[in-house]
Design a protein around this motif. Sequence first.
Motif, PDB file in Angstrom:
ATOM      1  N   PHE A   1       0.971  -1.307   0.586  1.00 28.06           N
ATOM      2  CA  PHE A   1       0.307   0.204  -0.153  1.00 28.06           C
ATOM      3  C   PHE A   1       0.859   1.665   0.150  1.00 28.06           C
ATOM      4  CE2 PHE A   1       0.702  -0.282   4.433  1.00 28.06           C
ATOM      5  CZ  PHE A   1       0.059  -2.202   4.843  1.00 28.06           C
ATOM      6  N   GLY A   2       2.164   1.583  -0.822  1.00 28.72           N
ATOM      7  CA  GLY A   2       3.043   2.584  -0.968  1.00 28.72           C
ATOM      8  C   GLY A   2       2.974   2.543  -2.202  1.00 28.72           C
ATOM      9  N   ASN A   3       4.815   3.172  -2.587  1.00 27.40           N
ATOM     10  CA  ASN A   3       5.204   3.326  -3.032  1.00 27.40           C
ATOM     11  C   ASN A   3       6.576   3.564  -3.134  1.00 27.40           C
ATOM     12  OD1 ASN A   3       6.165   6.211  -2.962  1.00 27.40           O
ATOM     13  ND2 ASN A   3       3.749   6.521  -3.474  1.00 27.40           N
ATOM     14  N   VAL A   4       7.244   3.496  -4.340  1.00 31.62           N
ATOM     15  CA  VAL A   4       9.802   3.591  -4.051  1.00 31.62           C
ATOM     16  C   VAL A   4       9.345   4.294  -3.822  1.00 31.62           C
ATOM     17  CG1 VAL A   4      11.147   3.601  -5.185  1.00 31.62           C
ATOM     18  CG2 VAL A   4       9.430   2.146  -6.479  1.00 31.62           C
ATOM     19  N   MET A   5       9.011   5.606  -4.084  1.00 33.09           N
ATOM     20  CA  MET A   5       8.954   6.979  -2.543  1.00 33.09           C
ATOM     21  C   MET A   5       8.184   6.198  -1.568  1.00 33.09           C
ATOM     22  SD  MET A   5      10.813   8.863  -4.640  1.00 33.09           S
ATOM     23  CE  MET A   5      11.635  10.414  -3.365  1.00 33.09           C
ATOM     24  N   THR A   6       7.656   5.949  -1.150  1.00 32.12           N
ATOM     25  CA  THR A   6       7.745   5.635   0.358  1.00 32.12           C
ATOM     26  C   THR A   6       8.754   5.014   1.034  1.00 32.12           C
ATOM     27  OG1 THR A   6       5.204   6.031  -0.104  1.00 32.12           O
ATOM     28  CG2 THR A   6       6.090   5.259   2.207  1.00 32.12           C
ATOM     29  N   MET A   7       9.108   3.736   0.264  1.00 33.38           N
ATOM     30  CA  MET A   7       9.921   2.391   0.443  1.00 33.38           C
ATOM     31  C   MET A   7      11.190   3.388   0.433  1.00 33.38           C
ATOM     32  SD  MET A   7      11.212  -0.823  -0.713  1.00 33.38           S
ATOM     33  CE  MET A   7      11.988  -0.130  -2.692  1.00 33.38           C
ATOM     34  N   ILE A   8      11.619   4.143  -0.112  1.00 30.21           N
ATOM     35  CA  ILE A   8      13.098   5.281  -0.362  1.00 30.21           C
ATOM     36  C   ILE A   8      13.632   5.626   1.473  1.00 30.21           C
ATOM     37  CG2 ILE A   8      14.749   6.853  -1.336  1.00 30.21           C
ATOM     38  CD1 ILE A   8      14.059   5.750  -3.614  1.00 30.21           C
ATOM     39  N   TYR A   9      12.194   7.123   1.152  1.00 29.52           N
ATOM     40  CA  TYR A   9      12.365   7.357   2.703  1.00 29.52           C
ATOM     41  C   TYR A   9      12.364   6.613   3.514  1.00 29.52           C
ATOM     42  CZ  TYR A   9      12.006  11.819  -0.496  1.00 29.52           C
ATOM     43  OH  TYR A   9      11.536  12.502  -1.678  1.00 29.52           O
ATOM     44  N   SER A  10      11.167   5.589   4.037  1.00 23.90           N
ATOM     45  CA  SER A  10      10.945   4.792   5.181  1.00 23.90           C
ATOM     46  C   SER A  10      12.430   4.010   5.219  1.00 23.90           C
ATOM     47  CB  SER A  10       9.732   4.224   5.072  1.00 23.90           C
ATOM     48  OG  SER A  10       9.124   4.390   4.585  1.00 23.90           O
ATOM     49  N   LEU A  11      12.930   3.878   4.334  1.00 23.66           N
ATOM     50  CA  LEU A  11      14.409   2.446   3.979  1.00 23.66           C
ATOM     51  C   LEU A  11      15.296   3.697   4.964  1.00 23.66           C
ATOM     52  CD1 LEU A  11      14.707   0.817   1.370  1.00 23.66           C
ATOM     53  CD2 LEU A  11      14.365  -0.106   3.811  1.00 23.66           C
ATOM     54  N   ALA A  12      15.502   4.964   4.410  1.00 21.86           N
ATOM     55  CA  ALA A  12      16.005   5.995   4.995  1.00 21.86           C
ATOM     56  C   ALA A  12      16.171   5.831   6.379  1.00 21.86           C
ATOM     57  CB  ALA A  12      16.203   7.234   4.683  1.00 21.86           C
ATOM     58  N   GLY A  13      15.181   5.845   6.754  1.00 26.83           N
ATOM     59  CA  GLY A  13      14.577   6.861   8.567  1.00 26.83           C
ATOM     60  C   GLY A  13      14.562   5.818   8.791  1.00 26.83           C
ATOM     61  N   ALA A  14      14.900   4.287   9.046  1.00 21.29           N
ATOM     62  CA  ALA A  14      14.443   3.041   9.259  1.00 21.29           C
ATOM     63  C   ALA A  14      15.915   2.969  10.077  1.00 21.29           C
ATOM     64  CB  ALA A  14      13.950   1.824   8.738  1.00 21.29           C
ATOM     65  N   ALA A  15      17.397   3.068   8.805  1.00 17.16           N
ATOM     66  CA  ALA A  15      18.737   2.475   8.997  1.00 17.16           C
ATOM     67  C   ALA A  15      19.048   3.488   9.869  1.00 17.16           C
ATOM     68  CB  ALA A  15      18.824   3.333   7.297  1.00 17.16           C
ATOM     69  N   CYS A  16      19.057   5.230   9.890  1.00 12.77           N
ATOM     70  CA  CYS A  16      18.983   5.880  10.946  1.00 12.77           C
ATOM     71  C   CYS A  16      18.547   6.175  12.509  1.00 12.77           C
ATOM     72  CB  CYS A  16      18.883   7.434   9.999  1.00 12.77           C
ATOM     73  SG  CYS A  16      19.590   8.346   8.549  1.00 12.77           S
ATOM     74  N   SER A  17      17.532   5.849  11.614  1.00 14.32           N
ATOM     75  CA  SER A  17      16.976   4.875  13.599  1.00 14.32           C
ATOM     76  C   SER A  17      17.607   3.753  14.574  1.00 14.32           C
ATOM     77  CB  SER A  17      15.447   5.079  13.585  1.00 14.32           C
ATOM     78  OG  SER A  17      14.331   4.755  14.450  1.00 14.32           O
TER      79      SER A  17
END
Length: 169
Positions: free
Chosen positions: A72-88
Amino acid sequence: MSRNKRIAYRGCLLALALILSWLESLIPVFYGIPGIRLGISNIVTVYTLYRLSAKDACFVSLGRILLSALLFGNVMTMIYSLAGAACSLIVMLPAKSIPKLSAMGVSVLGGLFHNVGQVVMAAFLFRTGGLMTILSVLLPIGAAAGAVIGILAGILIRRVPIDDGSDEP
């Protein structure tokens, strides 16, 4: 804990995180800044970090992001979420070992650095450092959301044990 039991726990926790992520996607956000969410699925990530391991928490977090984007998302959602999760995760993993830092403190750090990761990714993609000014709005929101998530995760950590297979009471 046996390998099979760990795999089963991972699967259940990933499913729970995915369900919470889906439920949160149904809640409209009116803050004027795209993508602001409480991050309720991170309750599961923090719980997993404390109850299982760092490796398991990374699996649950990254698995949820990939499946959420696919379903229920898209590639951009995934890119931002992955960046945030990695830093987190990079911040939360060592922070957990600080004795005086509670699950809430670890979660607040996770919320703050999740926002930092997403904004840095946006600044990189749009090739502008001007986006960094949005952190003045996002960091207090991330801290507040992280505190709420941490309080809820702390309650679960104290009240919902994971059966490691031992027969001890």
